[in-house]
Design a protein around this motif. Structure first.
Motif, PDB file in Angstrom:
ATOM      1  N   LEU A  52      -8.849   5.187  -4.644  1.00  0.00           N
ATOM      2  CA  LEU A  52      -8.602   6.281  -3.916  1.00  0.00           C
ATOM      3  C   LEU A  52      -8.970   7.542  -4.612  1.00  0.00           C
ATOM      4  CD1 LEU A  52      -5.187   5.270  -1.982  1.00  0.00           C
ATOM      5  CD2 LEU A  52      -7.576   5.175  -1.181  1.00  0.00           C
ATOM      6  N   ASP A  53      -8.373   7.764  -5.943  1.00  0.00           N
ATOM      7  CA  ASP A  53      -8.809   8.777  -6.498  1.00  0.00           C
ATOM      8  C   ASP A  53     -10.022   9.144  -7.061  1.00  0.00           C
ATOM      9  OD1 ASP A  53      -6.037   9.768  -6.857  1.00  0.00           O
ATOM     10  OD2 ASP A  53      -5.744   9.347  -8.910  1.00  0.00           O
ATOM     11  N   GLN A  54     -10.754   8.055  -7.345  1.00  0.00           N
ATOM     12  CA  GLN A  54     -12.086   8.281  -7.934  1.00  0.00           C
ATOM     13  C   GLN A  54     -13.245   7.989  -6.893  1.00  0.00           C
ATOM     14  OE1 GLN A  54     -12.576   6.916 -11.958  1.00  0.00           O
ATOM     15  NE2 GLN A  54     -10.366   6.401 -12.224  1.00  0.00           N
ATOM     16  N   ILE A  55     -12.921   7.359  -5.966  1.00  0.00           N
ATOM     17  CA  ILE A  55     -14.141   7.162  -4.739  1.00  0.00           C
ATOM     18  C   ILE A  55     -13.995   8.234  -3.604  1.00  0.00           C
ATOM     19  CG2 ILE A  55     -14.894   5.869  -2.985  1.00  0.00           C
ATOM     20  CD1 ILE A  55     -14.477   3.495  -4.834  1.00  0.00           C
ATOM     21  N   PHE A  56     -12.712   8.731  -3.300  1.00  0.00           N
ATOM     22  CA  PHE A  56     -12.258   9.480  -2.087  1.00  0.00           C
ATOM     23  C   PHE A  56     -11.864  10.884  -2.571  1.00  0.00           C
ATOM     24  CE2 PHE A  56     -12.000   5.266  -0.861  1.00  0.00           C
ATOM     25  CZ  PHE A  56     -13.144   5.044   0.021  1.00  0.00           C
ATOM     26  N   ALA A  57     -10.578  10.823  -3.087  1.00  0.00           N
ATOM     27  CA  ALA A  57      -9.973  12.081  -3.186  1.00  0.00           C
ATOM     28  C   ALA A  57      -8.403  11.800  -3.834  1.00  0.00           C
ATOM     29  CB  ALA A  57      -9.604  12.993  -2.082  1.00  0.00           C
ATOM     30  N   PRO A  58      -7.909  12.654  -4.699  1.00  0.00           N
ATOM     31  CA  PRO A  58      -6.833  12.285  -5.243  1.00  0.00           C
ATOM     32  C   PRO A  58      -5.586  11.976  -4.349  1.00  0.00           C
ATOM     33  CG  PRO A  58      -7.675  14.184  -6.479  1.00  0.00           C
ATOM     34  CD  PRO A  58      -8.518  13.851  -5.087  1.00  0.00           C
ATOM     35  N   VAL A  59      -4.693  11.336  -4.824  1.00  0.00           N
ATOM     36  CA  VAL A  59      -3.590  10.789  -4.007  1.00  0.00           C
ATOM     37  C   VAL A  59      -2.364  11.815  -3.780  1.00  0.00           C
ATOM     38  CG1 VAL A  59      -1.633   9.094  -3.214  1.00  0.00           C
ATOM     39  CG2 VAL A  59      -4.064   8.267  -4.263  1.00  0.00           C
ATOM     40  N   LYS A  60      -2.057  12.445  -2.732  1.00  0.00           N
ATOM     41  CA  LYS A  60      -1.038  13.556  -2.648  1.00  0.00           C
ATOM     42  C   LYS A  60       0.401  12.909  -2.237  1.00  0.00           C
ATOM     43  CE  LYS A  60      -2.067  16.666  -3.954  1.00  0.00           C
ATOM     44  NZ  LYS A  60      -2.494  16.998  -5.346  1.00  0.00           N
ATOM     45  N   SER A  61       0.698  11.840  -1.332  1.00  0.00           N
ATOM     46  CA  SER A  61       1.705  11.178  -1.069  1.00  0.00           C
ATOM     47  C   SER A  61       1.721   9.740  -0.882  1.00  0.00           C
ATOM     48  CB  SER A  61       2.387  11.837   0.312  1.00  0.00           C
ATOM     49  OG  SER A  61       1.690  11.591   1.409  1.00  0.00           O
ATOM     50  N   VAL A  62       2.891   8.970  -0.757  1.00  0.00           N
ATOM     51  CA  VAL A  62       2.660   7.697  -0.441  1.00  0.00           C
ATOM     52  C   VAL A  62       3.927   7.364   0.434  1.00  0.00           C
ATOM     53  CG1 VAL A  62       3.924   7.108  -2.620  1.00  0.00           C
ATOM     54  CG2 VAL A  62       2.683   5.307  -1.418  1.00  0.00           C
ATOM     55  N   TYR A  63       3.671   6.394   1.432  1.00  0.00           N
ATOM     56  CA  TYR A  63       4.788   5.598   2.052  1.00  0.00           C
ATOM     57  C   TYR A  63       4.512   4.260   2.025  1.00  0.00           C
ATOM     58  CZ  TYR A  63       7.918   3.577   5.773  1.00  0.00           C
ATOM     59  OH  TYR A  63       8.797   2.739   5.955  1.00  0.00           O
ATOM     60  N   CYS A  64       5.589   3.620   1.542  1.00  0.00           N
ATOM     61  CA  CYS A  64       5.364   2.045   1.447  1.00  0.00           C
ATOM     62  C   CYS A  64       6.432   1.015   2.070  1.00  0.00           C
ATOM     63  CB  CYS A  64       5.265   1.806   0.107  1.00  0.00           C
ATOM     64  SG  CYS A  64       5.321  -0.221  -0.410  1.00  0.00           S
ATOM     65  N   GLN A  65       5.906   0.317   2.818  1.00  0.00           N
ATOM     66  CA  GLN A  65       6.847  -0.776   3.350  1.00  0.00           C
ATOM     67  C   GLN A  65       6.697  -2.162   2.713  1.00  0.00           C
ATOM     68  OE1 GLN A  65       9.827  -0.700   5.774  1.00  0.00           O
ATOM     69  NE2 GLN A  65       9.945  -2.704   4.693  1.00  0.00           N
ATOM     70  N   GLY A  66       7.537  -2.620   1.961  1.00  0.00           N
ATOM     71  CA  GLY A  66       7.071  -3.955   1.483  1.00  0.00           C
ATOM     72  C   GLY A  66       7.946  -5.153   2.029  1.00  0.00           C
ATOM     73  N   ALA A  67       7.711  -6.306   1.479  1.00  0.00           N
ATOM     74  CA  ALA A  67       8.283  -7.404   2.216  1.00  0.00           C
ATOM     75  C   ALA A  67       8.147  -8.651   1.257  1.00  0.00           C
ATOM     76  CB  ALA A  67       7.707  -7.620   3.523  1.00  0.00           C
ATOM     77  N   THR A  68       8.975  -9.439   1.299  1.00  0.00           N
ATOM     78  CA  THR A  68       9.282 -10.952   0.522  1.00  0.00           C
ATOM     79  C   THR A  68       9.167 -11.736   1.818  1.00  0.00           C
ATOM     80  OG1 THR A  68      10.436 -10.319  -1.170  1.00  0.00           O
ATOM     81  CG2 THR A  68      10.295 -12.243  -0.835  1.00  0.00           C
ATOM     82  N   HIS A  69       7.978 -12.332   2.400  1.00  0.00           N
ATOM     83  CA  HIS A  69       7.752 -12.955   3.515  1.00  0.00           C
ATOM     84  C   HIS A  69       8.006 -14.433   3.154  1.00  0.00           C
ATOM     85  CE1 HIS A  69       6.393  -9.743   6.172  1.00  0.00           C
ATOM     86  NE2 HIS A  69       5.186  -9.493   5.462  1.00  0.00           N
ATOM     87  N   ILE A  70       7.753 -14.839   2.169  1.00  0.00           N
ATOM     88  CA  ILE A  70       8.103 -16.242   1.713  1.00  0.00           C
ATOM     89  C   ILE A  70       9.261 -16.266   0.806  1.00  0.00           C
ATOM     90  CG2 ILE A  70       7.215 -18.526   0.907  1.00  0.00           C
ATOM     91  CD1 ILE A  70       5.855 -17.590   3.567  1.00  0.00           C
TER      92      ILE A  70
END
Length: 388
Positions: A210-228
């Motif tokens: 993201l940083d080097q092809i498009f633009a610097p990352v300014k914020s993040v929202y993440c939803q993780g899961a242990t499906h197995i």
């Protein structure tokens, strides 16, 4: 023709990534092609690997297979060899800091896999250590050298998209649980206590993409899961998965670009490639994978009409054009190895240092925090010893 031989301590070559990508498809491939030509046009750079690992039998077999005669289970012994200039690390993440510190103490340039450390504090400390030592250093950021993403970068640099609006990425495949079919990934990937988890693995990649092809990352929202929740290791023993096997991230980039990236070891592939990115802009769109990239310009965009009462008649995939190669693409890991070797010999640029590696760890740590707290988090500028 002169020859410049460079000793490389390769620590962790008994692992899948270290063996296949870094030793076989990079260093051995460079040796088999006769080395690489230095900037002066009369010197050939020839890597001389010294294999290091914890399993003597594996090291013997690997050395014999690739006709190499230098290997040891003693890292200090390898670093003391007079021709060694580079230390490379592809061990498990929790072992990496100790190896890097030993290399810096021995005065060797450092090149390593990511993540560079288990946590941000340790990553920043390592970045500070190698910077203050004055030693050349680099972190593998292989996806930037993939043919599909190089074509995508070419489109971005050429202004094809106009104003970029969004990026959507899908990465992953089904990793078997290990009971009735052998798993394609080692069991440690699913054990948090051993450095596993897809957030730590993939968010380090997503940061530099993201940083080097498009633009610097300014914020993040993440939803993780242990499906197995239950899997079986290499010996067929059942174990509880303590690390997440899927992560669904939303990233806000500088300039208002929204990126949505799904990473999963629990998805079955209905894509042309194992990873694909769709980029939409005011002037055109593109879909890029590992090797291929297709585009649709604004002037050639059709006008679909929503009507669920009729079958689809438009061949949507046929309405896109392939981006031509226009060059010969080599293995992405090998390309970056050649760049780093020229960085050592010719002082050629190599922009992916330990500071960039620490940024990847930062995004992974913030992603895990975002998941725990259920909220979007800003990505602050990273400071290494008071320098942003």
């Amino acid at each position: 023709m002169n020859e410049r031989r460079i000793g490389i301590v390769m620590n962790g070559v008994t692992g899948r990534m270290g063996l296949r990508q870094h030793l076989e498809r990079s260093i051995v491939a460079i040796r088999e092609q006769g080395g690489i030509l230095a900037a002066d046009g009369s010197t050939v750079i020839m890597p001389e690997p010294i294999l290091v690992g914890r399993n003597e039998d594996k090291l013997k077999r690997i050395a014999a297979k690739y006709n190499l005669n230098r290997w040891t289970t003693n890292l200090s012994e390898a670093l003391a060899e007079p021709d060694v200039e580079i230390y490379f690390d592809s061990q498990l993440t929790q072992l990496r800091e100790k190896g890097v510190r030993a290399a810096v103490e021995a005065g060797k340039a450092v090149y390593c896999e990511k993540p560079i450390a288990e946590g941000l504090d340790a990553a920043v400390e390592l970045a500070r250590l190698v910077r203050d030592s004055g030693l050349k250093n680099g972190v593998v950021q292989d996806k930037l050298s993939l043919p599909g993403l190089r074509k995508l970068k070419r489109l971005v640099d050429g202004g094809f998209f106009g104003q970029i609006l969004s990026v959507r990425g899908e990465f992953g495949y089904w990793v078997f649980e290990g009971d009735w079919q052998e798993a394609q990934r080692p069991a440690w990937n699913y054990k948090q206590e051993e450095g596993g988890g897809i957030v730590v693995d993939m968010f380090c990649h997503w940061r530099y993409v993201l940083d080097q092809i498009f633009a610097p990352v300014k914020s993040v929202y993440c939803q993780g899961a242990t499906h197995i929740p239950t899997r079986y290791d290499e010996q067929g023993n059942r174990y509880d998965a303590t690390a997440e096997d899927a992560a669904y991230g939303i990233f806000e980039l500088e300039g208002g670009i929204v990126a949505q990236l799904n990473s999963s070891w629990t998805t079955r592939v209905f894509r042309d490639e194992l990873v694909e990115f769709q980029v939409d802009g005011t002037e055109g769109s593109a879909v890029a994978g590992l090797r291929n990239c297709r585009v649709q310009h604004r002037s050639a965009t059709p006008k679909p009409v929503w009507n669920p009462d009729l079958p689809v008649t438009e061949p949507f995939r046929d309405q896109w054009l392939d981006v031509p190669d226009n060059e010969v693409f080599d293995n992405g890991f090998k390309v970056q190895w050649e760049m780093f070797l020229r960085h050592i010999v010719d002082d050629a640029p190599f922009g992916w240092d330990f500071v960039e590696g620490a940024k990847g760890v930062q995004l992974a740590e913030l992603g895990l925090q975002s998941w725990r707290e259920g909220r979007k988090l800003d990505v602050p500028d990273l400071e290494i010893g008071g320098v942003a």
